[in-house]
Design a protein around this motif. Structure first.
Motif, PDB file in Angstrom:
ATOM      1  N   SER B 155       0.817  -1.169   0.071  1.00  0.00           N
ATOM      2  CA  SER B 155       0.011   0.096   0.141  1.00  0.00           C
ATOM      3  C   SER B 155       0.928   1.227   0.027  1.00  0.00           C
ATOM      4  O   SER B 155       0.361   2.331  -0.246  1.00  0.00           O
ATOM      5  N   GLN B 156       2.121   1.177   0.273  1.00  0.00           N
ATOM      6  CA  GLN B 156       3.181   2.314   0.365  1.00  0.00           C
ATOM      7  C   GLN B 156       4.550   1.970  -0.038  1.00  0.00           C
ATOM      8  O   GLN B 156       4.879   0.699   0.355  1.00  0.00           O
ATOM      9  N   ALA B 157       4.934   2.913  -0.584  1.00  0.00           N
ATOM     10  CA  ALA B 157       6.648   2.578  -1.214  1.00  0.00           C
ATOM     11  C   ALA B 157       7.060   3.946  -1.022  1.00  0.00           C
ATOM     12  O   ALA B 157       6.978   4.781  -1.575  1.00  0.00           O
ATOM     13  N   LEU B 158       8.083   3.860   0.035  1.00  0.00           N
ATOM     14  CA  LEU B 158       8.743   5.190   0.367  1.00  0.00           C
ATOM     15  C   LEU B 158      10.340   5.135   0.250  1.00  0.00           C
ATOM     16  O   LEU B 158      10.858   4.439   0.788  1.00  0.00           O
ATOM     17  N   LEU B 159      10.846   6.205  -0.428  1.00  0.00           N
ATOM     18  CA  LEU B 159      12.323   6.163  -0.539  1.00  0.00           C
ATOM     19  C   LEU B 159      12.726   6.737   0.670  1.00  0.00           C
ATOM     20  O   LEU B 159      12.374   8.118   0.838  1.00  0.00           O
ATOM     21  N   THR B 160      13.342   6.202   1.510  1.00  0.00           N
ATOM     22  CA  THR B 160      13.901   6.861   2.763  1.00  0.00           C
ATOM     23  C   THR B 160      15.239   7.418   2.698  1.00  0.00           C
ATOM     24  O   THR B 160      15.764   8.431   3.222  1.00  0.00           O
TER      25      THR B 160
END
Lengths: 268, 183
Positions: B155-160
């Motif tokens: 549901s979420q893909a975040l480049l940290t």
């Protein structure tokens, strides 16, 4: 109308009123002849009764009876009271002609029940029930109607054994029919003048009956005699110019009776 | 136009006879037309009958064949019990999250050929993954990130974090990515 055959009864003498059995024989003989000619086709038979055999009256009524029977009874009562006819011996037919001002016009025709019985017996004898039996003046009125100019008028007709005059008002409604048997002096100038004089008296009596009444046109038709000569006689006594109308004529050499001639020429 | 007169002394008013005759002829004509149509349909059916019989025979043969090869299902009670077990397992999967083997298989299908994973940390109870993907080209990692964003598993893909490291002969780009499982 299509006339396939025109014929007479083969007699030159007239059928007098009251001679019902002879009339029945005459009609039956004629019908048998016609039945032989038409074979098995369906033909609605229509019979025109000579005008002098029928009493015609147009009643002006404040209230119109609802049923056909009540209208007939009213006409029967009127004829018995005003023309001193035996009401019980009459067969009546009526037609509502519409309103004139606040009055309803009811046409009533009456014929002797014995005469009608004789006619029906003749048709029954020939095996042909009549679809319509009506006064000849009514057939003539319908037949010539397309040729009449708009407005009121009078049609004088000379048949072999009688003459008649019918009057209609501005709306084309039949208002009076008067007829007389002819005396046998057929088609001479003297007879035409006598007829013209009687027509004038009839028209005058009608016109003076009410202020709005007029006769604007005069027509003449002769199945026996000269319509132009009759027109001349009528023109001598009238301001209006008479128009001669023509009826289909019988073939030469055939005997004539008015009954057969009108039955053949009539249309409804 | 003068009023037409319709008086009549006759007892046998037969003005309806022509209409009756015309109506009768109309009925006869209608019956004839109907008969002709029925005859035509009958002829068409007669012509089609052999073809329809052959088709019926073929279908019956096919039906018999299907009956023969029909898979025998277990009894109804057994099916209901199996369905209940599947529901329990689905419930556990929903609450505990997907197993790591399934997630790895999914990540492998999404990972471009030019990229590789250097680390993966799975918090199953929270449904979170923290992974580091590396590649010589930043484009391969961007492609990977886009695929993760559109994938139904997550549901979420975040480049940290994005970093550069030096490899043996080439520099390497690393993407630290945080994923949340879709439940």
């Amino acid at each position: 109308m299509r006339i396939e055959w025109l014929g007479g009864s083969g007699r030159d003498d007239t059928v007098a009123p009251g001679d019902c059995s002879r009339l029945s024989d005459e009609i039956e003989a004629l019908l048998r002849d016609i039945a032989g000619r038409i074979g098995r086709r369906y033909v609605p038979f229509q019979l025109a009764l000579p005008d002098p055999l029928v009493d015609a009256v147009v009643l002006e009524l404040e209230e119109l009876p609802g049923s056909s029977k009540a209208r007939s009874e009213l006409v029967r009562w009127h004829l018995a009271k005003h023309l001193h006819l035996d009401g019980q011996s009459l067969q009546i037919t009526t037609q509502y002609l519409g309103q004139s001002g606040d009055r309803h016009l009811l046409l009533g025709l009456a014929v002797s029940a014995d005469l009608l019985e004789a006619v029906n017996a003749a048709f029954a004898g020939a095996g042909l029930p009549p679809a319509v039996i009506d006064m000849a003046a009514c057939y003539r009125h319908n037949y010539f109607a397309p040729q009449f100019e708009p407005g009121s008028g009078a049609l004088v007709c000379l048949e072999p054994d009688y003459w008649s005059v019918s009057l209609w008002d501005q709306s084309g409604r039949l208002r009076q029919v008067r007829s007389r048997w002819r005396d046998g002096a057929l088609g001479n100038t003297g007879e035409y003048r006598r007829v013209a004089a009687e027509v004038e008296r009839t028209v005058m009596a009608y016109v003076h009956g009410a202020p709005e009444r007029r006769i604007e046109r005069l027509y003449a038709a002769c199945s026996s005699g000269n319509a132009d000569a009759l027109c001349e006689a009528l023109n001598e006594r009238s301001r209006e110019t008479c128009t001669a109308l023509s009826l289909p004529s019988l073939p030469h050499g055939q005997g004539t009776t008015s009954l057969a001639a009108i039955a053949s020429a009539s249309c409804r | 136009m003068p009023v037409m007169l319709r008086t009549n002394f006759s007892r046998h008013n037969a003005n309806w006879v022509p209409a009756l005759v015309a109506g009768s002829w109309g009925l006869v004509l209608a019956a004839l037309v109907a008969a002709a149509l029925l005859f035509d349909q009958h002829a068409q059916l007669e012509n089609a009958m052999p073809h329809l019989r052959a088709q019926l025979k073929k279908l019956q043969s096919h039906h018999a064949h299907l009956e023969k090869d029909k898979v025998q299902l277990p009894p109804h009670a057994k099916l209901v019990a199996l369905q209940a077990r599947v529901s329990v397992i689905n419930g556990i999967v929903a609450s505990k999250g997907r197993p790591i083997s399934e997630l790895l298989s999914r990540l492998e299908s999404l990972l471009p050929k030019q990229a590789w994973l250097t680390s993966l940390h799975h918090r199953r109870g929270r449904g979170e993954l923290e992974l580091v993907a590396a590649a010589h080209d930043v484009g391969a990692l961007t492609k990977f990130l886009k695929r993760l964003e559109g994938d139904p598993y997550f549901s979420q893909a975040l480049l940290t974090r994005q970093s550069h490291a030096k490899g043996k002969d080439k520099s390497v780009v690393e993407f630290d990515i945080r994923l949340v499982e879709r439940r």
